[in-house]
Design an enzyme around this catalytic site. Structure first.
Site, short mmCIF file in Angstrom:
data_model
loop_
_atom_site.label_atom_id
_atom_site.label_comp_id
_atom_site.label_asym_id
_atom_site.label_seq_id
_atom_site.Cartn_x
_atom_site.Cartn_y
_atom_site.Cartn_z
N HIS A 58 0.04 -3.52 -2.25
CA HIS A 58 0.24 -4.90 -2.71
C HIS A 58 -1.11 -5.59 -2.83
CE1 HIS A 58 0.14 -5.29 1.67
NE2 HIS A 58 0.02 -6.61 1.58
N HIS A 60 -2.62 -8.37 -1.43
CA HIS A 60 -3.30 -9.21 -0.43
C HIS A 60 -4.74 -8.76 -0.21
CE1 HIS A 60 0.70 -10.84 1.44
NE2 HIS A 60 0.34 -11.48 0.35
N ASP A 62 -6.63 -8.38 2.26
CA ASP A 62 -6.95 -7.41 3.31
C ASP A 62 -6.39 -6.02 2.99
OD1 ASP A 62 -4.33 -8.40 3.71
OD2 ASP A 62 -4.38 -7.89 5.84
N HIS A 63 -5.97 -5.82 1.74
CA HIS A 63 -5.55 -4.50 1.28
C HIS A 63 -6.32 -4.05 0.04
CE1 HIS A 63 -1.92 -4.04 3.92
NE2 HIS A 63 -2.22 -5.32 4.08
N HIS A 117 7.80 -8.41 1.70
CA HIS A 117 6.51 -8.99 2.11
C HIS A 117 5.88 -9.70 0.91
CE1 HIS A 117 2.83 -9.37 4.40
NE2 HIS A 117 2.15 -8.72 3.48
N ASP A 144 2.52 -3.14 4.28
CA ASP A 144 3.00 -4.17 5.21
C ASP A 144 4.51 -4.35 5.16
OD1 ASP A 144 0.41 -4.60 5.98
OD2 ASP A 144 0.23 -6.60 5.12
N HIS A 182 -1.41 -1.86 9.74
CA HIS A 182 -1.96 -2.68 10.83
C HIS A 182 -1.54 -2.11 12.18
CE1 HIS A 182 -3.40 -6.07 8.35
NE2 HIS A 182 -2.34 -5.82 7.59
#
Length: 264
Positions: A58, A60, A62-63, A117, A144, A182
């Site tokens: 996805h 985001h 932090d990905h 998510h 996530d 995570h």
């Protein structure tokens, strides 16, 4: 020919775990959701490997945060992501959608849509295979959507969408190894114990997680057969979780559990 891959977890940022799939004989690797390029570059340089592919679950930050730097270093790498999310992802050379299949480092990969998510979230499954007469379990790279003893926040999707996604994952073979993005397991377990305190499997799992974290070892990968017994978001249909939430519809159970988890 089916090949044996090694999967490693590269710690990044505060609690990200970046899955790195390696084909040692070909000296090639693929990375999933590179939050930061640094750990990936270090691992590849140390192993004298080339980056063959970047897979995104996805959009985001932090990905996807490390993708641009990785592509400057390895511009030939295949870049995979959901075609409906192309406007929010790094430029894709290989846009995919639900049910698509492709080959990665000699292994088959299947794409699963996982709205919840985010609406454009996807997961990647490497189906089970037989190598040298031994069954290799499926590998699930789920970003996530599913965590060990938890699930992702509902930033864009609905509880019904997330429940549908989790049910789809729950139907995978029980020995599927789960590579989430995570290291949230200890906090998730603490929450789950408050919702499902009389679950003996969860109690045993909590002790195992505590031992791993005290030894500074990761809890990932998890296994689906374990998650089905301990993860409250996979157990929304059970009387224990329905009693804990005061709800009977599994969608409402998930919504209540997720709301409670958001407050921690």
């Amino acid at each position: 020919m089916v090949t044996r891959l090694r999967i490693r977890r590269l710690p990044a940022l505060r609690d990200n775990l970046i899955p790195l799939l390696e084909h040692p004989r070909q000296r090639q690797a693929a990375v999933v959701d590179p939050a930061d390029a640094g750990p990936v570059i270090t691992a590849l340089e140390h192993g004298e490997m080339e980056l063959a592919a970047v897979l995104h679950t996805h959009h985001h930050w932090d990905h996807v945060g490390g993708t641009a730097e990785l592509l400057r270093r390895w511009p030939q790498a295949m870049v995979v992501g959901h075609h409906e999310d192309q406007h929010r992802l790094p430029p894709l050379s290989h846009p995919v959608t639900d049910g698509d299949r492709f080959t990665l480092l000699g292994r088959a990969v299947e794409v699963l849509a996982m709205p919840g998510h985010t609406v454009g979230h996807i997961a990647y499954v490497l189906p089970a295979c037989v190598l040298n007469g031994q069954r290799q379990p499926p590998e699930l790279l789920c970003g996530d959507t599913l965590f060990s003893c938890g699930c992702g926040r509902l930033f864009e999707g609905t509880p019904a969408q997330m429940l549908g996604s989790l049910r789809r994952l729950a139907a995978l073979p029980p020995d599927t190894r789960i590579w989430c993005a995570h290291e949230y397991t200890a906090k998730n377990v603490a929450f789950a114990l408050r919702q499902d305190p009389h679950n003996p499997a969860l109690q045993a799992f909590a002790r195992q997680v505590e031992q791993l974290r005290q030894a500074r070892l990761p809890t990932i990968p998890s296994r689906l057969e374990v998650e089905l017994q301990v993860n409250p978001f996979l157990r929304c249909h059970t009387p224990a979780l329905q009693a804990a939430t005061g709800k009977t519809d599994p969608v409402d159970v998930l919504a209540e559990l997720r709301q409670r988890r958001n407050q921690i």
